[in-house]
Design a protein around this motif. Structure first.
Motif, PDB file in Angstrom:
ATOM      1  N   SER A  35       0.875  -1.220  -0.190  1.00  0.00           N
ATOM      2  CA  SER A  35       0.092   0.209   0.059  1.00  0.00           C
ATOM      3  C   SER A  35       0.790   1.290  -0.016  1.00  0.00           C
ATOM      4  N   GLY A  36       0.436   2.203  -0.508  1.00  0.00           N
ATOM      5  CA  GLY A  36       1.230   3.539  -0.508  1.00  0.00           C
ATOM      6  C   GLY A  36       0.366   4.760  -0.934  1.00  0.00           C
ATOM      7  N   LYS A  37       0.845   5.949  -0.636  1.00  0.00           N
ATOM      8  CA  LYS A  37       0.270   7.282  -0.943  1.00  0.00           C
ATOM      9  C   LYS A  37       1.488   8.161  -1.136  1.00  0.00           C
ATOM     10  N   ALA A  38       1.266   9.041  -2.150  1.00  0.00           N
ATOM     11  CA  ALA A  38       2.261  10.095  -2.557  1.00  0.00           C
ATOM     12  C   ALA A  38       1.607  11.252  -2.851  1.00  0.00           C
ATOM     13  N   THR A  39       2.272  12.328  -2.959  1.00  0.00           N
ATOM     14  CA  THR A  39       1.865  13.803  -3.256  1.00  0.00           C
ATOM     15  C   THR A  39       2.720  14.185  -4.168  1.00  0.00           C
ATOM     16  N   PHE A  40       2.209  14.508  -5.565  1.00  0.00           N
ATOM     17  CA  PHE A  40       2.752  14.822  -6.505  1.00  0.00           C
ATOM     18  C   PHE A  40       2.595  16.318  -7.116  1.00  0.00           C
ATOM     19  N   THR A  41       3.591  17.010  -7.601  1.00  0.00           N
ATOM     20  CA  THR A  41       3.121  18.390  -8.206  1.00  0.00           C
ATOM     21  C   THR A  41       3.135  17.913  -9.740  1.00  0.00           C
ATOM     22  N   VAL A  42       2.191  18.122 -10.254  1.00  0.00           N
ATOM     23  CA  VAL A  42       1.943  17.637 -11.940  1.00  0.00           C
ATOM     24  C   VAL A  42       1.461  18.990 -12.538  1.00  0.00           C
ATOM     25  N   SER A  43       1.717  18.976 -13.843  1.00  0.00           N
ATOM     26  CA  SER A  43       1.278  19.950 -14.750  1.00  0.00           C
ATOM     27  C   SER A  43      -0.123  19.808 -14.827  1.00  0.00           C
ATOM     28  N   VAL A  44      -0.536  21.329 -15.209  1.00  0.00           N
ATOM     29  CA  VAL A  44      -2.123  21.390 -15.359  1.00  0.00           C
ATOM     30  C   VAL A  44      -3.042  20.107 -15.950  1.00  0.00           C
ATOM     31  N   ASP A  45      -2.263  19.613 -16.999  1.00  0.00           N
ATOM     32  CA  ASP A  45      -2.880  18.526 -17.699  1.00  0.00           C
ATOM     33  C   ASP A  45      -2.633  17.287 -16.962  1.00  0.00           C
ATOM     34  N   GLY A  46      -1.996  17.145 -15.950  1.00  0.00           N
ATOM     35  CA  GLY A  46      -1.700  16.037 -15.044  1.00  0.00           C
ATOM     36  C   GLY A  46      -0.802  14.801 -15.814  1.00  0.00           C
ATOM     37  N   ASN A  47      -0.101  14.966 -16.842  1.00  0.00           N
ATOM     38  CA  ASN A  47       0.452  14.284 -17.432  1.00  0.00           C
ATOM     39  C   ASN A  47       2.318  14.295 -17.501  1.00  0.00           C
ATOM     40  N   GLU A  48       2.617  15.657 -16.673  1.00  0.00           N
ATOM     41  CA  GLU A  48       3.909  15.798 -16.405  1.00  0.00           C
ATOM     42  C   GLU A  48       4.065  15.921 -14.671  1.00  0.00           C
ATOM     43  N   ILE A  49       5.039  15.246 -14.392  1.00  0.00           N
ATOM     44  CA  ILE A  49       5.322  15.135 -13.027  1.00  0.00           C
ATOM     45  C   ILE A  49       6.545  16.105 -12.790  1.00  0.00           C
TER      46      ILE A  49
END
Length: 185
Positions: A42-56
């Motif tokens: 199990s796991g969880k992460a907080t990513f900062t992503v581009s507006v379209d959600g396709n770039e980390i």
């Protein structure tokens, strides 16, 4: 003529570890090489992503937890020895908690990274560095990589069998193939 400014802002999003993600623990012994696998983490992460959600663009938090007794080699006796060595009775989980992203780069859908975090095994926490690659998809990010550690660094006595005639090597490789999917919440 009037212009309206549209600001494209990056967003922090929570992602959960998807089923089918896998952790492998591999090593050697005086008899043969061995591997134990688990796909029940199990796991969880907080990513900062581009507006379209396709770039980390960043990872501010990430934790993965694997129950020790979900690691399986296909050989019950070996599994029992491993659980005993990993002190599974009192330390049920192997945990990785990110402390720093040294590098994170994305080109197209290909990702490369170097991450530092705290690995807890058999109740002992030690810093490790993970390197690897990944792939961006529709609302998912997949990462794979590995690191080598010594069991004795985690106060684990390398297991033996057949009255000590079969000995496990101290160095093991932890490898992972983890997919994080955008949380619905």
């Amino acid at each position: 003529m009037m212009f309206t400014g549209i600001s494209l802002v990056n967003a922090q999003q929570v992602y959960n570890l998807s089923s089918g993600s896998e952790l492998k623990v591999s090593g050697t012994s005086s008899l043969h090489d061995w591997t134990m696998k688990s796909s029940k983490g199990s796991g969880k992460a907080t990513f900062t992503v581009s507006v379209d959600g396709n770039e980390i663009q960043g990872i501010s938090a990430l934790q993965v937890v694997i129950n020790v007794q979900t690691l399986k080699s296909g050989k019950g006796g070996m599994d029992d020895k491993a659980y005993e060595a990993l002190k599974a009775k009192n330390n049920k989980n192997i945990t990785f908690t990110l402390t720093e992203m040294k590098s994170l780069k994305q080109s197209g859908d290909a990702i490369t990274f170097t991450a530092v975090g705290d690995l807890t095994v058999a109740g002992v926490k030690r810093p490790v560095t993970l390197t690897g690659k990944g792939k961006a998809g529709a609302e998912t990010f997949q990462f794979e990589g590995s690191t080598k550690v010594k069991m004795t660094d985690f106060k684990i006595e390398p297991p033996t069998a057949v009255f000590g005639t079969i000995k496990t090597g101290d160095e093991i490789t932890l490898s992972f193939n983890a997919t994080f999917k955008k949380s619905d919440k």
